[in-house]
Design a protein around this motif. Structure first.
Motif, PDB file in Angstrom:
ATOM      1  N   SER A 187       0.846  -1.193   0.000  1.00 44.67           N
ATOM      2  CA  SER A 187       0.000   0.000   0.000  1.00 44.67           C
ATOM      3  C   SER A 187       0.877   1.236   0.000  1.00 44.67           C
ATOM      4  CB  SER A 187      -0.939   0.006   1.209  1.00 44.67           C
ATOM      5  OG  SER A 187      -0.193   0.109   2.410  1.00 44.67           O
ATOM      6  N   VAL A 239      -8.376  11.018  -5.407  1.00 42.71           N
ATOM      7  CA  VAL A 239      -8.715   9.665  -5.831  1.00 42.71           C
ATOM      8  C   VAL A 239      -9.284   9.671  -7.254  1.00 42.71           C
ATOM      9  CG1 VAL A 239     -11.049   9.592  -4.851  1.00 42.71           C
ATOM     10  CG2 VAL A 239      -9.726   7.469  -5.037  1.00 42.71           C
ATOM     11  N   TRP A 274      -7.575   7.542 -10.177  1.00 40.66           N
ATOM     12  CA  TRP A 274      -8.415   6.528 -10.823  1.00 40.66           C
ATOM     13  C   TRP A 274      -8.447   6.738 -12.338  1.00 40.66           C
ATOM     14  CZ3 TRP A 274      -9.844   1.864 -10.286  1.00 40.66           C
ATOM     15  CH2 TRP A 274     -10.922   1.329 -10.994  1.00 40.66           C
ATOM     16  N   ASN A 305     -16.380   2.171  -6.563  1.00 44.34           N
ATOM     17  CA  ASN A 305     -15.467   1.814  -5.474  1.00 44.34           C
ATOM     18  C   ASN A 305     -13.994   1.988  -5.825  1.00 44.34           C
ATOM     19  OD1 ASN A 305     -17.550   1.014  -3.653  1.00 44.34           O
ATOM     20  ND2 ASN A 305     -17.779  -0.861  -4.861  1.00 44.34           N
ATOM     21  N   TYR A 306     -13.699   2.481  -7.013  1.00 48.72           N
ATOM     22  CA  TYR A 306     -12.316   2.693  -7.457  1.00 48.72           C
ATOM     23  C   TYR A 306     -11.471   1.429  -7.283  1.00 48.72           C
ATOM     24  CZ  TYR A 306     -13.837   7.544  -6.871  1.00 48.72           C
ATOM     25  OH  TYR A 306     -14.537   8.723  -6.917  1.00 48.72           O
ATOM     26  N   THR A 307     -11.921   0.350  -7.892  1.00 49.10           N
ATOM     27  CA  THR A 307     -11.220  -0.921  -7.734  1.00 49.10           C
ATOM     28  C   THR A 307     -11.348  -1.780  -8.982  1.00 49.10           C
ATOM     29  OG1 THR A 307     -10.969  -2.852  -6.289  1.00 49.10           O
ATOM     30  CG2 THR A 307     -13.195  -2.057  -6.633  1.00 49.10           C
ATOM     31  N   GLU A 315      -7.014  -1.258  -5.357  1.00 49.63           N
ATOM     32  CA  GLU A 315      -8.109  -0.501  -4.758  1.00 49.63           C
ATOM     33  C   GLU A 315      -7.606   0.870  -4.315  1.00 49.63           C
ATOM     34  OE1 GLU A 315     -11.312  -0.878  -1.077  1.00 49.63           O
ATOM     35  OE2 GLU A 315      -9.881  -2.483  -1.438  1.00 49.63           O
ATOM     36  N   ARG A 343      -8.675   4.498  -2.210  1.00 49.23           N
ATOM     37  CA  ARG A 343      -9.592   5.094  -1.234  1.00 49.23           C
ATOM     38  C   ARG A 343      -9.231   6.560  -1.071  1.00 49.23           C
ATOM     39  NH1 ARG A 343      -9.857   0.404   3.323  1.00 49.23           N
ATOM     40  NH2 ARG A 343     -10.875  -1.129   1.987  1.00 49.23           N
ATOM     41  N   LYS A 344     -10.245   7.350  -0.912  1.00 60.96           N
ATOM     42  CA  LYS A 344     -10.058   8.795  -0.737  1.00 60.96           C
ATOM     43  C   LYS A 344      -9.550   9.089   0.668  1.00 60.96           C
ATOM     44  CE  LYS A 344     -12.448  13.114  -1.436  1.00 60.96           C
ATOM     45  NZ  LYS A 344     -13.432  13.682  -2.318  1.00 60.96           N
ATOM     46  N   THR A 350      -4.739  10.097  -1.970  1.00 56.96           N
ATOM     47  CA  THR A 350      -5.282   8.778  -2.304  1.00 56.96           C
ATOM     48  C   THR A 350      -4.482   7.685  -1.610  1.00 56.96           C
ATOM     49  OG1 THR A 350      -6.017   9.535  -4.478  1.00 56.96           O
ATOM     50  CG2 THR A 350      -5.756   7.163  -4.185  1.00 56.96           C
ATOM     51  N   TYR A 351      -5.196   6.809  -0.941  1.00 56.31           N
ATOM     52  CA  TYR A 351      -4.618   5.582  -0.401  1.00 56.31           C
ATOM     53  C   TYR A 351      -4.782   4.526  -1.481  1.00 56.31           C
ATOM     54  CZ  TYR A 351      -4.303   1.282   2.326  1.00 56.31           C
ATOM     55  OH  TYR A 351      -3.958   0.029   2.775  1.00 56.31           O
TER      56      TYR A 351
END
Length: 147
Positions: free
Chosen positions: A7, A14, A18, A73-75, A95, A97-98, A105-106
């Motif tokens: 990660s 995000v 994305w 879900n940005y995945t 994946e 995440r915001k 972005t994570y």
């Protein structure tokens, strides 16, 4: 079953990250180890079930199939069909995440696969640090230059 998890945090929204990685055929645009890529059979690169066929800078060839893609879900999830790596039953997920604090972005990239006990340590290193972290580092560099 072998599991690999990596990660990172990218200094961009995000939505922007994305847009940059969403295209299943877009690996050469953001991953430094990818020479070129195409989607087989002329299918759209966001069609679940499509197969990307790409060449590595070191000469290897990999074929992967898109299993899921979620703009909500940005995945996305994919499997490896053919690879020079000694893996079977390979399934991976990217994946995003915001992170509200700082509009960052994570990103996480996970994989599960089967391999021999002898190959496992080298593959964990190659996939976790070479593939996943190499991609994260390239994304961080790309977005840091956009600021």
């Amino acid at each position: 079953m072998t599991k690999v998890y990596s990660s990172s945090v990218i200094e961009s929204s995000v939505e922007k990250v994305w847009r940059h990685i969403r295209d299943f055929n877009g690996l050469p645009d953001w991953h430094p180890n990818i020479k070129d890529s195409h989607i087989e059979d002329g299918l759209p690169s966001d069609k679940v079930g499509c197969i990307r066929n790409f060449n590595l800078n070191d000469g290897g060839n990999i074929r992967e199939q898109l299993l899921t893609l979620s703009d909500l879900n940005y995945t996305f999830t994919y499997s490896i069909l053919e690879s020079p790596m000694a893996v079977v039953n390979y399934k991976a997920t990217v994946e995003l995440r915001k992170i509200v604090d700082g509009d960052r972005t994570y990103i996480q990239w996970t994989a599960e696969f089967d391999t021999t006990p002898q190959e496992e340590p080298g593959l964990i290193e190659l996939i976790g640090n070479g593939v996943f972290q190499g991609g994260f580092d390239a994304l961080k560099k790309y977005f840091s230059e956009k600021i």
